[in-house]
Design an enzyme around this catalytic site. Sequence first.
Site, PDB file in Angstrom:
ATOM      1  CB  ALA A  65      25.681 -10.824 -26.815  1.00 35.34           C
ATOM      2  N   GLY A 110      24.632  -6.238 -28.941  1.00 33.69           N
ATOM      3  CA  GLY A 110      23.703  -7.112 -29.660  1.00 33.69           C
ATOM      4  C   GLY A 110      22.265  -6.606 -29.595  1.00 33.69           C
ATOM      5  CD  GLU A 113      25.765  -6.200 -33.131  1.00 37.15           C
ATOM      6  OE1 GLU A 113      25.706  -6.874 -32.078  1.00 37.15           O
ATOM      7  OE2 GLU A 113      26.686  -6.322 -33.954  1.00 37.15           O
ATOM      8  CD  GLU A 133      29.041  -4.795 -29.431  1.00 36.94           C
ATOM      9  OE1 GLU A 133      29.160  -3.547 -29.381  1.00 36.94           O
ATOM     10  OE2 GLU A 133      28.052  -5.364 -29.910  1.00 36.94           O
TER      11      GLU A 133
HETATM   12  N1  CAA Z   1      25.204  -9.722 -20.269  1.00 33.41           N
HETATM   13  C1  CAA Z   1      24.941 -10.360 -19.113  1.00 33.41           C
HETATM   14  N2  CAA Z   1      24.427  -9.744 -18.028  1.00 33.41           N
HETATM   15  C2  CAA Z   1      24.173  -8.437 -18.118  1.00 33.41           C
HETATM   16  C3  CAA Z   1      24.425  -7.702 -19.291  1.00 33.41           C
HETATM   17  C4  CAA Z   1      24.959  -8.412 -20.408  1.00 33.41           C
HETATM   18  N3  CAA Z   1      25.185  -7.809 -21.587  1.00 33.41           N
HETATM   19  N4  CAA Z   1      24.087  -6.406 -19.085  1.00 33.41           N
HETATM   20  C5  CAA Z   1      23.635  -6.345 -17.815  1.00 33.41           C
HETATM   21  N5  CAA Z   1      23.688  -7.566 -17.235  1.00 33.41           N
HETATM   22  C6  CAA Z   1      23.287  -7.927 -15.870  1.00 33.41           C
HETATM   23  C7  CAA Z   1      24.294  -7.447 -14.852  1.00 33.41           C
HETATM   24  O1  CAA Z   1      25.368  -8.345 -14.747  1.00 33.41           O
HETATM   25  C8  CAA Z   1      23.429  -7.379 -13.610  1.00 33.41           C
HETATM   26  O2  CAA Z   1      23.260  -8.677 -13.103  1.00 33.41           O
HETATM   27  P1  CAA Z   1      23.556  -8.969 -11.519  1.00 33.41           P
HETATM   28  O3  CAA Z   1      22.476  -8.187 -10.812  1.00 33.41           O
HETATM   29  O4  CAA Z   1      23.414 -10.451 -11.397  1.00 33.41           O
HETATM   30  O5  CAA Z   1      24.913  -8.437 -11.239  1.00 33.41           O
HETATM   31  C9  CAA Z   1      22.077  -6.933 -14.132  1.00 33.41           C
HETATM   32  O6  CAA Z   1      22.088  -7.244 -15.533  1.00 33.41           O
HETATM   33  C10 CAA Z   1      21.844  -5.432 -13.996  1.00 33.41           C
HETATM   34  O7  CAA Z   1      22.933  -4.764 -14.599  1.00 33.41           O
HETATM   35  P2  CAA Z   1      23.794  -3.613 -13.843  1.00 33.41           P
HETATM   36  O8  CAA Z   1      23.784  -3.848 -12.375  1.00 33.41           O
HETATM   37  O9  CAA Z   1      25.121  -3.535 -14.522  1.00 33.41           O
HETATM   38  O10 CAA Z   1      22.874  -2.340 -14.181  1.00 33.41           O
HETATM   39  P3  CAA Z   1      23.359  -0.825 -14.280  1.00 33.41           P
HETATM   40  O11 CAA Z   1      22.095  -0.040 -14.398  1.00 33.41           O
HETATM   41  O12 CAA Z   1      24.321  -0.493 -13.214  1.00 33.41           O
HETATM   42  O13 CAA Z   1      24.161  -0.741 -15.677  1.00 33.41           O
HETATM   43  C11 CAA Z   1      24.530  -1.135 -18.032  1.00 33.41           C
HETATM   44  C12 CAA Z   1      23.505  -0.937 -16.888  1.00 33.41           C
HETATM   45  C13 CAA Z   1      25.290   0.165 -18.272  1.00 33.41           C
HETATM   46  C14 CAA Z   1      23.720  -1.490 -19.283  1.00 33.41           C
HETATM   47  C15 CAA Z   1      25.506  -2.267 -17.657  1.00 33.41           C
HETATM   48  O14 CAA Z   1      24.759  -3.391 -17.209  1.00 33.41           O
HETATM   49  C16 CAA Z   1      26.374  -2.713 -18.812  1.00 33.41           C
HETATM   50  O15 CAA Z   1      27.326  -2.041 -19.134  1.00 33.41           O
HETATM   51  N6  CAA Z   1      26.042  -3.871 -19.414  1.00 33.41           N
HETATM   52  C17 CAA Z   1      26.831  -4.461 -20.478  1.00 33.41           C
HETATM   53  C18 CAA Z   1      26.649  -3.701 -21.791  1.00 33.41           C
HETATM   54  C19 CAA Z   1      27.531  -4.302 -22.866  1.00 33.41           C
HETATM   55  O16 CAA Z   1      28.742  -4.285 -22.792  1.00 33.41           O
HETATM   56  N7  CAA Z   1      26.876  -4.849 -23.922  1.00 33.41           N
HETATM   57  C20 CAA Z   1      27.569  -5.475 -25.032  1.00 33.41           C
HETATM   58  C21 CAA Z   1      27.597  -6.961 -24.798  1.00 33.41           C
HETATM   59  S1  CAA Z   1      28.650  -7.798 -25.971  1.00 33.41           S
HETATM   60  C22 CAA Z   1      27.692  -7.998 -27.355  1.00 33.41           C
HETATM   61  O17 CAA Z   1      26.572  -7.539 -27.438  1.00 33.41           O
HETATM   62  C23 CAA Z   1      28.344  -8.795 -28.448  1.00 33.41           C
HETATM   63  C24 CAA Z   1      27.685  -8.705 -29.768  1.00 33.41           C
HETATM   64  O18 CAA Z   1      27.994  -7.854 -30.573  1.00 33.41           O
HETATM   65  C25 CAA Z   1      26.679  -9.675 -30.183  1.00 33.41           C
END
Ligand code: CAA
Length: 259
Positions: A65, A110, A113, A133
């Site tokens: 998400a 998400g 999911e 999460e």
């Molecule tokens: N939401 C918003 N933006 C996101 C994102 C997310 N879940 N995941 C990645 N992005 C964005 C980053 O902010 C980045 O944007 P900018 O260039 O503007 O900074 C872009 O996508 C590229 O991401 P990274 O630079 O972080 O890429 P990376 O290769 O270094 O890392 C990753 C990849 C390990 C997937 C890392 O992006 C990450 O950890 N993302 C978040 C994963 C996460 O925590 N997901 C769970 C979300 S909560 C949820 O899903 C709730 C639910 O149950 C419904």
Amino acid sequence: MAYETILVEIEEGIATITLNRPEVLNALNSQVFNELGEAAAQLTADQSVRAVIITGGEKVFAAGADIKQMASATAVEVSSSVRPSMIAFNRIENMPKPVIAAIAGYALGGGCELTLTADVRIAAENAQLGFPEIKLGILPGGGGTQRLPRLIGPGKAKELIFSGDFIPAEEALRIGLVNKVVPAGQLLAEARKMAGKFAARGAVAVQMAKSCINEGLQMDLDRGLQYEHKCFSLLFATEDQKEGMQAFVEKRKPNFKGK
Ligand code: CAA
């Protein structure tokens, strides 16, 4: 219908939904959920569509998400804003046709999911799946605490959800989180091949088999067996049942019409 955050293509009875926010690794914001829900309704109503593939393409499925959209939300805002995701996920899960998730790269939170709402998951060798999460101080709120243990059992589900660790495709295969692992370049071809196989079967029988399994998982065994018996009996009212059995007797391939 025109969508902005997803692409929907239909070819030879197989619909492919592609998540399309590459700049944020296909993070799922409320617009994506709304559009996924619309697409699921559209493809459910379209009788020409006999199987559906959901993918993020060959690089990433979805990194979860949209954290930036959620970061400053209050509990009250979240409790009303999660509705679009619930509607979309329920519609996909209950689509009366087979749904295959084709997963390359990250399928997190998400995103993972979303794959759980599909009937079958195919992963590319480069896939990384997980529920991070917990590292954000929340829990999987898109059905993960419910659908994941039903799929892989509570022990493994708790390990994944409590740790937030990502697991590679082969480990996901070993624990039953995905059905199949294929080389990255072959992901969509493999998904289309499987979708084509499902689409060639009797559509009413496939729909009822899906309903038996999905509904049966909500029932005790006796009720589930009764429900299966009703669906089984009903299929004898279809032309496909007559055709399927006649084709067997005549030693030829059946020509199913989906009625
Ligand atoms: N939401 C918003 N933006 C996101 C994102 C997310 N879940 N995941 C990645 N992005 C964005 C980053 O902010 C980045 O944007 P900018 O260039 O503007 O900074 C872009 O996508 C590229 O991401 P990274 O630079 O972080 O890429 P990376 O290769 O270094 O890392 C990753 C990849 C390990 C997937 C890392 O992006 C990450 O950890 N993302 C978040 C994963 C996460 O925590 N997901 C769970 C979300 S909560 C949820 O899903 C709730 C639910 O149950 C419904």
